[in-house]
Structure formats: C-alpha cells, structure tokens
Scaffold this motif. Structure first.
Motif, PDB file in Angstrom:
ATOM      1  N   ILE A   1      -2.220  27.364  33.123  1.00 46.48           N
ATOM      2  CA  ILE A   1      -1.929  25.925  33.165  1.00 46.48           C
ATOM      3  C   ILE A   1      -0.418  25.695  33.148  1.00 46.48           C
ATOM      4  N   SER A   2       0.281  26.447  32.303  1.00 46.73           N
ATOM      5  CA  SER A   2       1.737  26.319  32.213  1.00 46.73           C
ATOM      6  C   SER A   2       2.401  26.658  33.548  1.00 46.73           C
ATOM      7  N   TYR A   3       1.899  27.724  34.195  1.00 47.89           N
ATOM      8  CA  TYR A   3       2.439  28.130  35.507  1.00 47.89           C
ATOM      9  C   TYR A   3       2.255  27.006  36.525  1.00 47.89           C
ATOM     10  N   LEU A   4       1.049  26.426  36.578  1.00 51.61           N
ATOM     11  CA  LEU A   4       0.770  25.359  37.545  1.00 51.61           C
ATOM     12  C   LEU A   4       1.568  24.091  37.223  1.00 51.61           C
ATOM     13  N   GLN A   5       1.723  23.809  35.946  1.00 50.44           N
ATOM     14  CA  GLN A   5       2.522  22.633  35.548  1.00 50.44           C
ATOM     15  C   GLN A   5       3.974  22.787  36.005  1.00 50.44           C
ATOM     16  N   ASN A   6       4.515  23.978  35.833  1.00 50.72           N
ATOM     17  CA  ASN A   6       5.895  24.237  36.272  1.00 50.72           C
ATOM     18  C   ASN A   6       6.050  24.077  37.777  1.00 50.72           C
ATOM     19  N   LYS A   7       4.987  24.397  38.507  1.00 57.32           N
ATOM     20  CA  LYS A   7       5.033  24.302  39.962  1.00 57.32           C
ATOM     21  C   LYS A   7       4.823  22.875  40.461  1.00 57.32           C
ATOM     22  N   LEU A   8       4.034  22.072  39.720  1.00 56.35           N
ATOM     23  CA  LEU A   8       3.552  20.804  40.272  1.00 56.35           C
ATOM     24  C   LEU A   8       4.079  19.535  39.592  1.00 56.35           C
ATOM     25  N   LEU A   9       4.337  19.589  38.299  1.00 57.61           N
ATOM     26  CA  LEU A   9       4.802  18.375  37.617  1.00 57.61           C
ATOM     27  C   LEU A   9       6.238  18.051  38.035  1.00 57.61           C
ATOM     28  N   LYS A  10       6.488  16.751  38.253  1.00 57.33           N
ATOM     29  CA  LYS A  10       7.785  16.341  38.798  1.00 57.33           C
ATOM     30  C   LYS A  10       8.656  15.597  37.776  1.00 57.33           C
ATOM     31  N   GLY A  11       8.163  15.433  36.553  1.00 60.31           N
ATOM     32  CA  GLY A  11       8.921  14.690  35.560  1.00 60.31           C
ATOM     33  C   GLY A  11       8.818  13.179  35.726  1.00 60.31           C
ATOM     34  N   ASN A  12       7.785  12.770  36.464  1.00 57.23           N
ATOM     35  CA  ASN A  12       7.548  11.338  36.699  1.00 57.23           C
ATOM     36  C   ASN A  12       6.408  10.903  35.782  1.00 57.23           C
ATOM     37  N   THR A  13       6.728  10.056  34.817  1.00 57.21           N
ATOM     38  CA  THR A  13       5.715   9.649  33.834  1.00 57.21           C
ATOM     39  C   THR A  13       4.568   8.877  34.480  1.00 57.21           C
ATOM     40  N   GLN A  14       4.835   8.214  35.601  1.00 54.20           N
ATOM     41  CA  GLN A  14       3.793   7.437  36.286  1.00 54.20           C
ATOM     42  C   GLN A  14       2.733   8.345  36.917  1.00 54.20           C
ATOM     43  N   THR A  15       3.171   9.510  37.428  1.00 49.42           N
ATOM     44  CA  THR A  15       2.242  10.350  38.222  1.00 49.42           C
ATOM     45  C   THR A  15       1.839  11.656  37.536  1.00 49.42           C
ATOM     46  N   ASP A  16       2.705  12.203  36.653  1.00 49.78           N
ATOM     47  CA  ASP A  16       2.418  13.519  36.060  1.00 49.78           C
ATOM     48  C   ASP A  16       1.114  13.539  35.267  1.00 49.78           C
ATOM     49  N   PHE A  17       0.746  12.428  34.664  1.00 52.31           N
ATOM     50  CA  PHE A  17      -0.510  12.370  33.907  1.00 52.31           C
ATOM     51  C   PHE A  17      -1.689  12.736  34.805  1.00 52.31           C
ATOM     52  N   TYR A  18      -1.705  12.197  36.024  1.00 52.62           N
ATOM     53  CA  TYR A  18      -2.830  12.432  36.960  1.00 52.62           C
ATOM     54  C   TYR A  18      -2.763  13.847  37.555  1.00 52.62           C
ATOM     55  N   ILE A  19      -1.523  14.294  37.809  1.00 47.95           N
ATOM     56  CA  ILE A  19      -1.380  15.674  38.323  1.00 47.95           C
ATOM     57  C   ILE A  19      -1.866  16.665  37.263  1.00 47.95           C
ATOM     58  N   ASP A  20      -1.518  16.426  36.002  1.00 47.79           N
ATOM     59  CA  ASP A  20      -1.931  17.322  34.917  1.00 47.79           C
ATOM     60  C   ASP A  20      -3.457  17.347  34.782  1.00 47.79           C
ATOM     61  N   ASN A  21      -4.078  16.167  34.909  1.00 49.11           N
ATOM     62  CA  ASN A  21      -5.552  16.109  34.896  1.00 49.11           C
ATOM     63  C   ASN A  21      -6.126  16.970  36.024  1.00 49.11           C
ATOM     64  N   SER A  22      -5.509  16.870  37.206  1.00 46.36           N
ATOM     65  CA  SER A  22      -5.986  17.626  38.378  1.00 46.36           C
ATOM     66  C   SER A  22      -5.800  19.122  38.192  1.00 46.36           C
ATOM     67  N   ILE A  23      -4.668  19.506  37.578  1.00 43.30           N
ATOM     68  CA  ILE A  23      -4.414  20.938  37.321  1.00 43.30           C
ATOM     69  C   ILE A  23      -5.549  21.521  36.474  1.00 43.30           C
ATOM     70  N   LYS A  24      -5.871  20.839  35.380  1.00 46.73           N
ATOM     71  CA  LYS A  24      -6.901  21.349  34.461  1.00 46.73           C
ATOM     72  C   LYS A  24      -8.281  21.327  35.109  1.00 46.73           C
ATOM     73  N   ASP A  25      -8.552  20.261  35.881  1.00 49.96           N
ATOM     74  CA  ASP A  25      -9.839  20.170  36.576  1.00 49.96           C
ATOM     75  C   ASP A  25      -9.950  21.252  37.646  1.00 49.96           C
ATOM     76  N   SER A  26      -8.872  21.423  38.426  1.00 47.95           N
ATOM     77  CA  SER A  26      -8.882  22.416  39.506  1.00 47.95           C
ATOM     78  C   SER A  26      -9.097  23.821  38.961  1.00 47.95           C
ATOM     79  N   LEU A  27      -8.404  24.125  37.866  1.00 46.85           N
ATOM     80  CA  LEU A  27      -8.533  25.463  37.281  1.00 46.85           C
ATOM     81  C   LEU A  27      -9.952  25.707  36.773  1.00 46.85           C
ATOM     82  N   LYS A  28     -10.491  24.750  36.018  1.00 46.11           N
ATOM     83  CA  LYS A  28     -11.807  24.931  35.410  1.00 46.11           C
ATOM     84  C   LYS A  28     -12.938  24.898  36.434  1.00 46.11           C
ATOM     85  N   ARG A  29     -12.853  23.950  37.378  1.00 49.78           N
ATOM     86  CA  ARG A  29     -13.990  23.694  38.275  1.00 49.78           C
ATOM     87  C   ARG A  29     -13.915  24.475  39.587  1.00 49.78           C
TER      88      ARG A  29
END
Length: 725
Positions: free
Chosen positions: A252-280
């Motif tokens: 998760i940390s690896y994917l967050q480093n690759k995908l999160l942009k430091g934008n509070t408006q959008t990172d919440f949804y990207i983080d949800n997608s990271i965890k969903d994508s990994l698990k599902r």
C-alpha cells in the motif's frame, strides 16, 4: 530468430554456429537421438539430455516471440499501439511479462469499472487521478448525476456519492492494469511472501497424511517442490486451505508513493482505490500467478526426478542365457507361474495355492521344486506386490530344503504388470494365455530384458518418481517419452526380434512403420542386411537415415550391420580398415583389440581426413568396433541374487547391509534391503557433505551399502544412512 539464438548461446554456453546447426537440424525433421549420436561434429558432442533441454527451451522462446507478435498486432488493431508499448512488449523475457503489458488492452468480462465507464464516469476518474483538480470534487461529481427516467436504469447515476464510487472502481482497475505495479508486487511476493496452510473444514484426512500442513508456513522463495505438490493435493482434496501472505502495508505504501499527489480533494478517493484494487483485483490475481509459478516449477522438478529415475530403470542390465520363472504372488486367486526359456519363449504356466485362504504350503513347495527341476530354472523373478512376503518365505524354504544351491531368486518391481496384462498388446502377444498369467510372464521378462518389457507399459505406471499424478499429464508424457527414446536408441535393438512397441521408440520409426517392419519380417523372413529396411512400406530415405544406425542385424554378411556404425560411415570405416591393415573378417572375429594404439601411431587427424570422417565420428566408430554389438547395459551392476530371507525382526540398529535403490525423490532415496519394506536414506544421510539433490549421489538400480539408524516396527519404517557405511 537472432534474438533467440543469442539467448540460447548465453544459456547453453556454446557458440552461434553450433546453435544455428542444431536449430537447422531440428527444423529438417532430425530426431534428438540421431543428432546426438551421428551429428557430433555439428553439435560439438552435445549429449541427448542437453539436446532435449535445448529443444524445450527453443520451443518456449519461439512461443514467446509468437505471443509478442500476436499482442502487438492486437493492440495495433485497437489503434492504441505506441512505440513505447511496442518496446515494452519486445523487452519482455517471459510470457507472464507479456500478459502484464497486454492486460489493459485485453477484452475483459463485464467488471465494475466497465459498468462505471458506461455511465460516463471516466472523466471524473481521470480528474481525480491527475491530482490537478482544484475545485470541490463533490460539486464536480454532481455534474455526472443522471436520473433520466427515459434512459437505461443500468446507466443511471443517482448521486454524487455514486458517481465518486464509480470513479473509484475505474481507478482501481487502472491501478490493477499497470504492468510496473504488478511486477513490483509479484517480485515482492516471490522474495518475501509466505505460503501458509491450515486445516480446511470440509475435507477428510483420516490417515493424517496432511497433518504437518494443518498449521504451516514457509517462504515462497525456498519451499521445496515436493511440498508444493503435497499442498496442492491437500487443497484439491479440500483438506487444506492455502494462501500467500505478505506485508500488505508495504505494498500500500509503495502504491501511495506512486499515485498520491498531495491533493486533499482527490487523494482520499485515490487511497480508497489503492486499497480496493489491492484487495479485490491485484492481490488475488498475483497470488494465483505465484501459485501457478510454484506449481510449474514443482512439476518441472517432479518430472525431472521421474526422468532421472526412469532412465536407469530402463537401462538395468539384462540377464541373458538363463531360464527364468516369473512368480506373480497373490492370495485368493493363487500365485501365477510362467517359465521362460533362454530366448524368452513361454515353456510352462501354472498356479500355486501357497497362501491364504488355501494355504497349502507343502504342496506348493513340492510343485514349485518340480517345475524348477523339470525346466532347469536358473532364477526365480518374484513380483513385489501383494503376498510377496509370504511367497519369498516359501521360495527361500523350497531352495533350502531341496539343496538347490544353483537356484536364485530376485525381487523385481511389478508396477504396471496388471496394466500390461489387460492391454491390447498383451492380448495380441499371448491370445491363448489367461490375463492373470500374463503378469507372471511380464515379471519374468522384466528380469531377462527390462527395457524390452518396460517399453510396453505407460511410463507413469512404472512406480518411480513422485507426485506423478499431480503434474500436467501431457508435459509428463512428452518428457518421459523422450527418456524412453534416448534409452532405447542408446542401446539399439535387434531388428529381427524386436517387438513393435520397442521399434516404435527408435529414431525415425513411428508405430505404423514399426508394425510394417514386423509384418515384413513375418512375410519375408529375417532381415539379412540394413539395406533391406528400404523395402519396408512407408520407410523412406529420411526414416532410413534416422533409424538405420540404431537397428542391429546379427544375420548380415556385413559385420558393420551389427554395430552402431551408421551406414553413411561404412565407406569411411572400410577406408580406415585398409589404412590400418585390418580386414572385415578381423571385425567378425573380434581381432581389433589394439586398434586404438594403431590409430595413435597413424595419427587421428590424418586418419579422419583420409577417411572423410569427422574426428568425433571416427572416435565413436573406433570405440564401437572394439566391442561390436556390445550392450552398454552389461557394464552396469547386476541385481542382487538371493537364496535366503531376512525378516524385519532380524534387523538391528547399526547393522550394515547391501541394498538396491528402488526410487529417488527430492527428500531422499528408498532402498530395498530385502525385508519387504524399503528403507529411506534421507537426503541428509546420503553423504558426508551437502547434497543438493539425492540424484547427484544415487540412481535407480544402484547397489549401495547402508547402515540402519532407526527401526519403527509399528509404522513399518526403516531409517538408513550411507554416511560411513
């Protein structure tokens, strides 16, 4: 092809010319045994085993290149091919890597992401993923609400929350489809992952076969192949639950480093997608791939062990010039007897009722003794199946009580004998003999000529190897067929007595040609030369070239026809005779004893050039002519002949015994020490040094000295060591 040649060059450590030669010869339809034996100048003397590996690797690399072309073509037809994608495909070294690159362009089954895209939510997903969105994301998402009652209900979006959830599904799939992420995660699981097993709730394990795996874990990178196959079988039988675990937070940390942009408006949804994508999506898929890789590697290892066991089993030395009594032990239906003369012809059959329920031992011993004396039996070949122990006791007593000092017995594996007995081939060979007696004939012939008899049986039924029923059967069959072919061709066969089943393994001879050879023999009498083979229906010039050197004609006027010298080299061989002042008669009479000295005095280079032969070919011819028509199996150790019996109760720890290797597995070797229970020499007890694999120390058929370290009467287990034995 140039790329394939370079890969093979680096992997096999031979130059480009040899690689090119081998590929050309294989493409021309030459067989591996023919290339290995008669084209040594073009292969640099590569062995048949290495050539088999070369052929398999060549096929994989060709398939890899074909798949790359198909993937590039498919992406191009979708108008999505770029130079970067094309380069990524061409750089792939495995089929898995190719499929990773192709994954985003594959036609998928209907997924949550596809459903969301059909609702028009892809721009929302792209806006979130970009990280450049500056407004209020929920307000922006409201623009994707679609509750038009006229539209398809499946395409409606009833709230901004539903729109954002759909966008997350799209982002989840985009993350999952990224080849770079999948490769990093797969490599992490290979390196640091643990394979964990636990007791499942459904399956039954009454004998406790899988008990050690009820709560078990081992690193993916170091788990031995035999454990992978055992776990797979336990899972298939619903006794075990299996999973691969790893540091999920690290991924998760690896994917967050690759995908999160430091934008509070959008990172919440990207983080949800990271965890969903990994698990599902990602983890279940990569876990399946890792399991498949482990299984493939384990299968290759199991097949390799089987191949290493099969060859020495086939290459066991024949017992020639002896009369053999085949003894197929049994209880209810009695013990079946077949006596074969020196040529392998059946001269007597009978049934002894020596065991329960009849249990008339004295009558059986008397009858067996009479049979042995009446037919001058030299050796009894006893099958190791049901009632073997009771039968060995009877045979041992009969020999002792009647003072038959020249009569011996040998216990042979009867694996596959029942399969052969009921086969069409057995019915054709012995139409007038009951199916139950055919097993005894097979047991006798396994001692007289193991190879000729064992080629009649599916190699998978021969009782060597490990987990043979748990591997891909097609792959196993192809590999074992290669071993049988190499073994049969290395020995050669007598053209005038070989069966169709034996002939069909000869280089260039298929089952149709094999039957045609036998038919020709039956209609025209024995072959009198190799040239006569050309008269056989469907045996053309190419087939003749491939098979002639492996077929012996003892009855030929030309003694070279009874050697492994290929007809294409006869002219050169005869020039050599003239140069060294030998005659063909000298070859017939075995008077070439000092030929090597003569060659050395004459000069190998000079002689090869004058004979029009390559040096490697000439050396082979010289070695063959020293012992014309020799059987390479005769140089191997003979089976242990016995006259008396040893009971398990007679054994003591510390005892030193001789035994025969019956089977070799990843974890050790099983040794027949004459007590009906094969003892196990664990891999750690094979030598006073580290042993990578038991097959590096022993092979099936080896006669070895062992010391008893443990006797477990309850579980009928014997522990052995070869250290200092």
């Amino acid at each position: 092809m140039e790329k394939i040649i370079n890969i093979l060059k680096s992997e096999f450590g031979v130059d480009t010319k040899i690689i090119t030669n081998i590929i050309e010869m294989l493409d021309e339809g030459n067989t591996v045994p023919f290339i290995a034996r008669y084209r040594k100048e073009r292969t640099g003397g590569m062995s048949d085993e290495v050539l088999r590996d070369f052929y398999e690797r060549l096929q994989y690399l060709k398939n890899l290149e074909d798949r790359k072309e198909a993937v590039i073509k498919s992406i191009d037809e979708q108008d999505k091919l770029t130079e970067e994608i094309k380069k990524s495909v061409m750089m792939c070294k495995t089929l898995t890597e190719v499929e990773d690159v192709y994954r985003p362009f594959k036609q998928k089954k209907r997924t949550r992401a596809i459903a969301a895209m059909e609702k028009g939510l892809k721009p929302l997903a792209e806006a979130i993923l970009s990280g450049e969105f500056s407004g209020d994301i929920k307000t922006f998402a409201e623009g994707f609400i679609n509750i038009d009652e006229q539209s398809n209900p499946k395409l409606q979006v009833d709230s901004s929350e539903a729109a954002l959830k759909g966008a997350e599904d799209i982002i989840s799939e985009m993350i999952s489809d990224e080849a770079v992420y999948r490769k990093w995660i797969r490599d992490l699981l290979r390196r640091d992952g643990l394979i964990e097993t636990s007791k499942a709730t459904k399956g039954e394990d009454e004998k406790g076969i899988y008990e050690m795996y009820y709560s078990y874990s081992e690193k993916v990178k170091s788990i031995p192949s035999h454990r992978v196959l055992a776990i797979n079988r336990g899972e298939k039988e619903k006794v075990l639950s299996v999973k691969i675990v790893s540091e999920t937070e690290k991924i998760i940390s690896y994917l967050q480093n690759k995908l999160l942009k430091g934008n509070t408006q959008t990172d919440f949804y990207i983080d949800n997608s990271i965890k969903d994508s990994l698990k599902r999506l990602i983890y279940p898929s990569v876990e399946r791939e890792i399991r498949a890789e482990l299984t493939e590697k384990a299968e290759d290892s199991a097949i390799d062990v089987f191949k290493k066991n099969l060859k020495p089993l086939l290459m066991q030395p024949p017992i020639k010039g002896k009369r053999v009594l085949g003894y197929d032990p049994g209880f209810r239906t009695g013990c079946k007897i077949a006596i074969l003369d020196e040529t392998g012809k059946v001269v007597a059959i009978d049934t002894l009722y020596a065991t329960m329920p009849n249990n008339d031992k004295e009558k059986a011993k008397s009858k067996l003794c009479k049979l042995c004396k009446d037919h001058n039996v030299d050796i009894i070949s006893l099958g190791n199946g049901t009632a073997c122990r009771e039968s060995e006791e009877l045979i041992s007593q009969m020999i002792s009580e009647n003072g038959l000092r020249d009569l011996y017995y040998v216990i042979v594996s009867e694996a596959g004998a029942s399969v052969y007995s009921a086969s069409k081939l057995a019915t054709k060979e012995y139409p007038d003999i009951d199916v139950s007696i055919r097993g005894a004939i097979s047991i006798a012939r396994r001692l007289m000529d193991p190879m000729a008899e064992l080629v009649k049986i599916d190699p998978k039924s021969l009782g060597v190897g490990q987990y043979q029923h748990d591997v891909t059967q097609k792959k196993l069959e192809e590999s074992l067929t290669g071993v049988v072919e190499d073994s049969v061709n290395s020995v050669g066969v007598d053209l005038n007595i070989a069966t169709p089943s034996l002939l069909s393994y000869i280089s260039g001879v298929n089952s149709t040609i094999a039957n045609n050879i036998v038919k020709y023999r039956e209609e025209n009498g024995k072959f009198t030369s190799r040239k006569e083979l050309k008269k056989v229906k469907r045996l053309g010039d190419k087939a003749f070239e491939q098979c002639a050197g492996f077929l012996r004609v003892r009855e030929s006027k030309d003694p070279l026809d009874n050697t492994a010298v290929h007809p294409e080299s006869y002219k050169g061989a005869k020039v050599m005779f003239d140069k060294l002042q030998y005659s063909v008669e000298d070859l017939k009479n075995g008077k070439l004893g000092n030929i090597e000295e003569q060659v050395e005095n004459y000069g190998m280079n000079k002689l090869a050039e004058e004979c029009g032969l390559g040096e490697l070919t000439l050396k082979d011819i010289i070695n063959e002519l020293k012992k014309p028509g020799r059987d390479p199996r005769e140089e191997l150790p003979k089976p242990i002949f016995k006259t008396g019996i040893v009971e398990m109760e007679h054994l003591k720890e510390g005892m030193t015994l001789q035994g025969t290797v019956r089977n070799v597995a990843d974890f050790g070797a099983f040794i027949d020490i004459g007590v009906h229970v094969d003892g196990l020499v664990h891999i750690s007890q094979l030598a006073n040094r580290f042993v990578k694999h038991p097959s590096d120390i022993v092979k099936v058929g080896d006669v070895v000295t062992v010391k008893i370290t443990e006797i477990d009467h309850k579980r009928k287990r014997i522990g052995l060591t070869m250290k200092d034995a």
